[in-house]
Design an enzyme around this catalytic site. Structure first.
Site, PDB file in Angstrom:
ATOM      1  CG  MET A  19     -14.997   0.148  -3.179  1.00 13.12           C
ATOM      2  SD  MET A  19     -16.065   0.681  -1.937  1.00 13.12           S
ATOM      3  CE  MET A  19     -16.510  -0.934  -1.002  1.00 13.12           C
ATOM      4  CG  ASN A  58     -15.394   7.829   2.464  1.00 10.31           C
ATOM      5  OD1 ASN A  58     -15.216   7.440   0.992  1.00 10.31           O
ATOM      6  ND2 ASN A  58     -15.741   6.765   2.967  1.00 10.31           N
ATOM      7  NE  ARG A 116      -2.720  -1.030   3.335  1.00 10.85           N
ATOM      8  CZ  ARG A 116      -3.165  -0.576   4.644  1.00 10.85           C
ATOM      9  NH1 ARG A 116      -4.338  -0.036   4.315  1.00 10.85           N
ATOM     10  NH2 ARG A 116      -2.670  -0.867   5.480  1.00 10.85           N
ATOM     11  CD  GLU A 148     -24.086   7.099  -1.422  1.00  7.40           C
ATOM     12  OE1 GLU A 148     -23.124   7.037  -2.161  1.00  7.40           O
ATOM     13  OE2 GLU A 148     -24.576   5.997  -1.038  1.00  7.40           O
ATOM     14  CG  ASP A 171     -16.524   3.139   6.755  1.00  8.09           C
ATOM     15  OD1 ASP A 171     -16.284   4.016   5.839  1.00  8.09           O
ATOM     16  OD2 ASP A 171     -16.680   2.018   6.751  1.00  8.09           O
ATOM     17  CG  HIS A 202     -19.935   4.684   5.275  1.00  4.97           C
ATOM     18  ND1 HIS A 202     -19.329   3.673   4.814  1.00  4.97           N
ATOM     19  CD2 HIS A 202     -20.726   4.229   6.011  1.00  4.97           C
ATOM     20  CE1 HIS A 202     -19.692   2.432   5.342  1.00  4.97           C
ATOM     21  NE2 HIS A 202     -20.755   2.627   6.199  1.00  4.97           N
TER      22      HIS A 202
END
Length: 199
Positions: free
Chosen positions: A76, A93, A51, A160, A131, A95
């Site tokens: 994701m 972000n 990563r 959203e 989150d 959610h």
């Protein structure tokens, strides 16, 4: 992402979308962005050893395009604490649940299984934990007796598309303050300056 791009086309919007970046070279959003005249980039996470290497490549592109805010939309992959902390207060972000409830995946199915009557979506600043982070905006929808995960997801997605552009406008304008886990809108902030944002 499309909602963010379309909202930012308004001259009164305080953000400019300067880059659409995806970790999936085949992502449809890249084609949409190209057609809209926005720079695009694909950083395929599969070709990196880890990563950190993947995020270093992203960071180079973000710096090249002088990005000031990042809006995750359908991204994701978990980001490392190092990357998240480097972008603290500049990484948003969305959610598909009313955080702090239903962190993680399969939010609509889990909400239905729990029998909740209200569900929705949340725009928040990203924190190292999944989150989590100060909540910028939320929208709620009623859960109907005949809902399926798909029908519930459709109604949540409509919300959203409304709240993410509004949340971006608030943050890009600088007309807010953070108190604990709350983002509070203010009326006395300095005149907003346009920010360069990847969609």
């Amino acid at each position: 992402m499309r909602s963010l791009v379309e909202s930012a086309r308004d001259a009164a919007h305080p953000a400019e979308i300067v880059l659409v970046l995806s970790n999936r070279p085949e992502a449809g959003g890249l084609s949409f962005a190209k057609e809209a005249g926005i720079a695009t980039a694909a950083v395929d996470h599969k070709i990196y050893a880890g990563r950190e290497e993947f995020e270093r490549s992203m960071q180079i592109l973000l710096e090249l395009h002088r990005v000031e805010l990042i809006c995750l939309a359908g991204f994701m992959r978990m980001l490392t604490p190092g990357f998240v902390n480097a972008w603290s207060g500049r990484l948003l972000n969305i959610h598909p649940a009313l955080l702090p409830s239903y962190r993680g995946l399969h939010t609509h199915q889990r909400a239905l299984e729990d029998g909740v009557k209200i569900h929705g979506c949340t725009v928040h600043f990203v924190a190292p934990a999944m989150d989590e982070g100060p909540i910028i905006a939320q929208a709620a929808v009623a859960v109907l007796d005949d809902d399926t995960p798909e029908t519930l997801a459709t109604r949540v997605l409509e919300q959203e598309h409304l709240i993410y552009p509004q949340a971006l406008a608030l943050i890009a304008s600088g007309r807010y303050r953070i108190e604990g886990n709350r983002v509070i809108s203010t009326d006395h902030a300095p005149e907003p300056q346009p920010l360069r944002v990847p969609g």
